[in-house]
Design an enzyme around this catalytic site. Structure first.
Site, PDB file in Angstrom:
ATOM      1  N   ASN A   1      44.753  39.388  22.617  1.00 34.80           N
ATOM      2  CA  ASN A   1      44.666  38.253  21.692  1.00 34.80           C
ATOM      3  C   ASN A   1      43.571  38.516  20.650  1.00 34.80           C
ATOM      4  O   ASN A   1      42.639  37.732  20.474  1.00 34.80           O
ATOM      5  CB  ASN A   1      44.389  36.967  22.468  1.00 34.80           C
ATOM      6  CG  ASN A   1      44.921  35.746  21.754  1.00 34.80           C
ATOM      7  OD1 ASN A   1      45.397  35.841  20.622  1.00 34.80           O
ATOM      8  ND2 ASN A   1      44.830  34.602  22.396  1.00 34.80           N
TER       9      ASN A   1
ATOM     10  N   HIS B   1      41.468  26.750  25.405  1.00 35.24           N
ATOM     11  CA  HIS B   1      42.721  26.878  26.140  1.00 35.24           C
ATOM     12  C   HIS B   1      43.192  25.537  26.695  1.00 35.24           C
ATOM     13  O   HIS B   1      44.393  25.297  26.794  1.00 35.24           O
ATOM     14  CB  HIS B   1      42.561  27.873  27.297  1.00 35.24           C
ATOM     15  CG  HIS B   1      42.754  29.298  26.887  1.00 35.24           C
ATOM     16  ND1 HIS B   1      41.749  30.039  26.296  1.00 35.24           N
ATOM     17  CD2 HIS B   1      43.837  30.120  26.963  1.00 35.24           C
ATOM     18  CE1 HIS B   1      42.205  31.255  26.043  1.00 35.24           C
ATOM     19  NE2 HIS B   1      43.454  31.335  26.429  1.00 35.24           N
TER      20      HIS B   1
END
Length: 211
Positions: free
Chosen positions: A57, A88
């Protein structure tokens, strides 16, 4: 594999739009890595947790670095993991994984600083060190990320308990042992300074002796 597919599909779409172009290399070849979000080889064969995290990522890692790491003055790595966990969401498993990853990154740094130099004397020893660290990283990566996949806080703790928390125990032991060795290997600083007198009768410190 589903994450790899999503990352690479997104990268391909951005490249088709021309957004992935990042310039030319020294040989004049076009580079299309500005939207690259994963480096699969460096993840699967990463030599430490830091290498794995930096190649997963990737664009989000850049954002985390600019938003948190470059702005904090203390505990910068911890700040990045806390922000990443909040970003998240609020499942307990996320926090277990990110705080454990922080512990593993610190342990890996300590081990690398203590042991890596000892394995660089021959190519064979260096390659053996890389193989050992790659296997260790893969093992600890799975151990740390299972709670992330489970989402639930207590399910993650139950998994680690079934493994006797071996990852946490080994990481803490590595930190304690490596830091103790590091403190013992540091050259002792001379507390008393030797002084002489120059031709004008003024005392001066002999820097060469103190070094």
């Amino acid at each position: 594999m589903q994450y790899y597919f999503a990352f690479k599909a997104g990268e391909a779409v951005n490249n088709l739009c021309g957004l992935g172009f990042s310039g030319y290399d020294k040989d004049g070849n076009a580079l299309w890595d500005s939207m690259a979000n994963v480096n699969i080889f460096k993840i699967e064969f990463g030599l430490n947790c830091k290498m794995v995290l930096e190649n997963w990522n990737i664009t989000t890692v850049w954002w985390l670095r600019r938003t948190a790491y470059d702005r904090l003055t203390n505990h910068r790595t911890m700040g990045v993991f806390v922000l990443s966990a909040v970003w998240h969401g609020f499942y307990g498993g996320y926090y277990l994984t990110f705080f454990t990853s922080q512990l593993f990154v610190e342990a890996a740094r300590a081990v690398r600083r203590t042991l890596r130099e000892k394995f660089q004397k021959t190519p064979l020893a260096s390659r053996a060190y890389d193989v050992i660290t790659a296997l260790t990283t893969a093992l600890f990566l799975v151990y740390a990320t299972i709670p992330f996949a489970l989402l639930d806080l207590w399910a993650g703790i139950r998994f680690w308990r079934s493994m006797y928390f071996f990852g946490h125990v080994m990481a803490i032991l590595a930190l304690v042992i490596c830091r103790r060795k590091s403190s013992q290997s540091k050259p002792s600083i001379e507390k008393t300074k030797s002084t002489d007198t120059n031709q004008n009768g003024v005392a001066w410190t002999d820097k060469t002796k103190s070094q």
